[in-house]
Design a protein around this motif. Sequence first.
Motif, PDB file in Angstrom:
ATOM      1  N   ILE A   1      15.730 -37.612 -33.263  1.00  0.00           N
ATOM      2  CA  ILE A   1      15.146 -37.184 -31.986  1.00  0.00           C
ATOM      3  C   ILE A   1      15.549 -38.165 -30.884  1.00  0.00           C
ATOM      4  O   ILE A   1      16.045 -37.755 -29.828  1.00  0.00           O
ATOM      5  N   ASP A   2      15.385 -39.463 -31.145  1.00  0.00           N
ATOM      6  CA  ASP A   2      15.731 -40.478 -30.145  1.00  0.00           C
ATOM      7  C   ASP A   2      17.213 -40.401 -29.776  1.00  0.00           C
ATOM      8  O   ASP A   2      17.579 -40.449 -28.604  1.00  0.00           O
ATOM      9  N   GLN A   3      18.039 -40.269 -30.802  1.00  0.00           N
ATOM     10  CA  GLN A   3      19.482 -40.236 -30.585  1.00  0.00           C
ATOM     11  C   GLN A   3      19.894 -39.003 -29.762  1.00  0.00           C
ATOM     12  O   GLN A   3      20.732 -39.090 -28.866  1.00  0.00           O
ATOM     13  N   THR A   4      19.282 -37.868 -30.058  1.00  0.00           N
ATOM     14  CA  THR A   4      19.622 -36.628 -29.339  1.00  0.00           C
ATOM     15  C   THR A   4      19.192 -36.713 -27.875  1.00  0.00           C
ATOM     16  O   THR A   4      19.945 -36.330 -26.970  1.00  0.00           O
ATOM     17  N   LEU A   5      17.995 -37.243 -27.641  1.00  0.00           N
ATOM     18  CA  LEU A   5      17.518 -37.398 -26.251  1.00  0.00           C
ATOM     19  C   LEU A   5      18.430 -38.349 -25.479  1.00  0.00           C
ATOM     20  O   LEU A   5      18.735 -38.133 -24.306  1.00  0.00           O
ATOM     21  N   GLU A   6      18.859 -39.392 -26.162  1.00  0.00           N
ATOM     22  CA  GLU A   6      19.772 -40.370 -25.575  1.00  0.00           C
ATOM     23  C   GLU A   6      21.077 -39.686 -25.164  1.00  0.00           C
ATOM     24  O   GLU A   6      21.543 -39.833 -24.026  1.00  0.00           O
ATOM     25  N   ARG A   7      21.650 -38.932 -26.074  1.00  0.00           N
ATOM     26  CA  ARG A   7      22.937 -38.280 -25.796  1.00  0.00           C
ATOM     27  C   ARG A   7      22.833 -37.271 -24.670  1.00  0.00           C
ATOM     28  O   ARG A   7      23.780 -37.023 -23.943  1.00  0.00           O
ATOM     29  N   LEU A   8      21.656 -36.658 -24.530  1.00  0.00           N
ATOM     30  CA  LEU A   8      21.473 -35.683 -23.456  1.00  0.00           C
ATOM     31  C   LEU A   8      21.033 -36.334 -22.149  1.00  0.00           C
ATOM     32  O   LEU A   8      20.800 -35.648 -21.150  1.00  0.00           O
ATOM     33  N   GLY A   9      20.870 -37.658 -22.188  1.00  0.00           N
ATOM     34  CA  GLY A   9      20.536 -38.378 -20.954  1.00  0.00           C
ATOM     35  C   GLY A   9      19.099 -38.180 -20.509  1.00  0.00           C
ATOM     36  O   GLY A   9      18.792 -38.310 -19.312  1.00  0.00           O
ATOM     37  N   ILE A  10      18.183 -37.876 -21.433  1.00  0.00           N
ATOM     38  CA  ILE A  10      16.778 -37.701 -21.050  1.00  0.00           C
ATOM     39  C   ILE A  10      15.836 -38.562 -21.905  1.00  0.00           C
ATOM     40  O   ILE A  10      14.634 -38.285 -21.985  1.00  0.00           O
TER      41      ILE A  10
ATOM     42  N   LEU B   1      18.946 -28.614 -31.188  1.00  0.00           N
ATOM     43  CA  LEU B   1      19.891 -29.427 -31.961  1.00  0.00           C
ATOM     44  C   LEU B   1      19.217 -30.206 -33.088  1.00  0.00           C
ATOM     45  O   LEU B   1      19.822 -30.429 -34.139  1.00  0.00           O
ATOM     46  N   VAL B   2      17.969 -30.638 -32.877  1.00  0.00           N
ATOM     47  CA  VAL B   2      17.337 -31.533 -33.856  1.00  0.00           C
ATOM     48  C   VAL B   2      16.957 -30.844 -35.166  1.00  0.00           C
ATOM     49  O   VAL B   2      16.554 -31.506 -36.112  1.00  0.00           O
ATOM     50  N   VAL B   3      17.098 -29.522 -35.224  1.00  0.00           N
ATOM     51  CA  VAL B   3      16.816 -28.834 -36.498  1.00  0.00           C
ATOM     52  C   VAL B   3      18.090 -28.637 -37.348  1.00  0.00           C
ATOM     53  O   VAL B   3      18.041 -27.990 -38.384  1.00  0.00           O
ATOM     54  N   ARG B   4      19.210 -29.212 -36.891  1.00  0.00           N
ATOM     55  CA  ARG B   4      20.486 -29.076 -37.597  1.00  0.00           C
ATOM     56  C   ARG B   4      20.777 -27.619 -37.996  1.00  0.00           C
ATOM     57  O   ARG B   4      20.888 -27.284 -39.175  1.00  0.00           O
ATOM     58  N   PRO B   5      20.897 -26.751 -37.005  1.00  0.00           N
ATOM     59  CA  PRO B   5      21.056 -25.324 -37.308  1.00  0.00           C
ATOM     60  C   PRO B   5      22.427 -24.990 -37.890  1.00  0.00           C
ATOM     61  O   PRO B   5      23.406 -25.686 -37.607  1.00  0.00           O
ATOM     62  N   LYS B   6      22.484 -23.912 -38.664  1.00  0.00           N
ATOM     63  CA  LYS B   6      23.775 -23.414 -39.162  1.00  0.00           C
ATOM     64  C   LYS B   6      24.374 -22.449 -38.144  1.00  0.00           C
ATOM     65  O   LYS B   6      25.573 -22.215 -38.114  1.00  0.00           O
TER      66      LYS B   6
ATOM     67  N   GLY C   1       9.523 -29.112 -42.432  1.00  0.00           N
ATOM     68  CA  GLY C   1       8.290 -29.668 -43.001  1.00  0.00           C
ATOM     69  C   GLY C   1       8.145 -31.163 -42.741  1.00  0.00           C
ATOM     70  O   GLY C   1       7.135 -31.760 -43.064  1.00  0.00           O
ATOM     71  N   SER C   2       9.186 -31.792 -42.138  1.00  0.00           N
ATOM     72  CA  SER C   2       9.091 -33.224 -41.837  1.00  0.00           C
ATOM     73  C   SER C   2       9.842 -33.510 -40.543  1.00  0.00           C
ATOM     74  O   SER C   2      10.570 -32.660 -40.039  1.00  0.00           O
ATOM     75  N   THR C   3       9.660 -34.717 -40.021  1.00  0.00           N
ATOM     76  CA  THR C   3      10.335 -35.059 -38.772  1.00  0.00           C
ATOM     77  C   THR C   3      11.347 -36.181 -39.006  1.00  0.00           C
ATOM     78  O   THR C   3      11.266 -36.898 -40.000  1.00  0.00           O
ATOM     79  N   ASP C   4      12.283 -36.305 -38.065  1.00  0.00           N
ATOM     80  CA  ASP C   4      13.315 -37.337 -38.151  1.00  0.00           C
ATOM     81  C   ASP C   4      13.357 -38.034 -36.783  1.00  0.00           C
ATOM     82  O   ASP C   4      14.163 -37.671 -35.918  1.00  0.00           O
ATOM     83  N   PRO C   5      12.452 -39.024 -36.580  1.00  0.00           N
ATOM     84  CA  PRO C   5      12.334 -39.654 -35.252  1.00  0.00           C
ATOM     85  C   PRO C   5      13.635 -40.284 -34.763  1.00  0.00           C
ATOM     86  O   PRO C   5      13.927 -40.230 -33.554  1.00  0.00           O
TER      87      PRO C   5
END
Length: 213
Positions: free
Chosen positions: A114-123, A148-153, A107-111
């Motif tokens: 998102i930035d950190q994940t894109l960074e780690r994936l090199g994109i 990854l950005v939805v913090r799945p179980k 229901g909300s976003t965590d910018p």
Amino acid sequence: MQLTVSKVGKTYDAQSVLSGISFEAADEERVLLLGPSGSGKSTLLNIICGLQSADSGWVSIGSEAISPSNGDVIRKRNMGIIFQTLRLVSALSVKANLALAQKLQNGSTDPAMIDQTLERLGIANRAKARPFELSQGEAQRAAIARALVVRPKILIADEPTSALDHANTQTVAELLLEAANDAGATLLVATHDDRLKAHFERTLTLSDGRLES
Ligand SMILES: Nc1ncnc2c1ncn2[C@@H]1O[C@H](COP(=O)(O)OP(=O)(O)OP(=O)(O)O)[C@@H](O)[C@H]1O
Ligand SMILES: [Mg+2]
């Protein structure tokens, strides 16, 4: 979260693809599902995600049985999925694809995440690009980022490295393991790529509709 697969069978027309598949993945366990093309990996993953029904047997996520009738709810609550065909939304940028996934899940976003994940994936440099402007390997990494950005179980990946070169395959395998670790998630990766075996403590091999461990 624990995943239990019990005696799952599936036949397409006259072709038996899965004949009584059973295994369990414990909470936070990482499992590699290895099998050649056409062995039924995607079919099994679809049944595990509640996207397809089994002809026999059952799957549970934690203590809940999953099927197409309740799959939406259980996926939304617990799962991050990397599809073999990626399924990025072509009208949205990479960043907006990730934000949409978070919005739908929480229901909300965590910018920042998102930035950190894109960074780690090199994109990170491709954040504003739309999916059709990406190379196949970049699109694959965008789909991984979205899961990854939805913090799945439970994190499920279908051939997540098929379009990647050797260096990116190693990076992505490590990243999936690291992300599953950070999120305390169970990880199930399906692939035909033997090279991923070295990264996993447990490998199940799918062949002729049956599992060997
Ligand atoms: N919807 C369908 N209808 C009929 N047959 C299907 C369907 N989906 C898959 N199959 C067949 O079932 C078998 C298993 O397919 P599946 O996609 O599960 O294999 P896979 O291990 O994921 O293969 P790959 O490594 O090529 O992705 C194949 O022979 C495929 O042609
Ligand atoms: Mg497949």
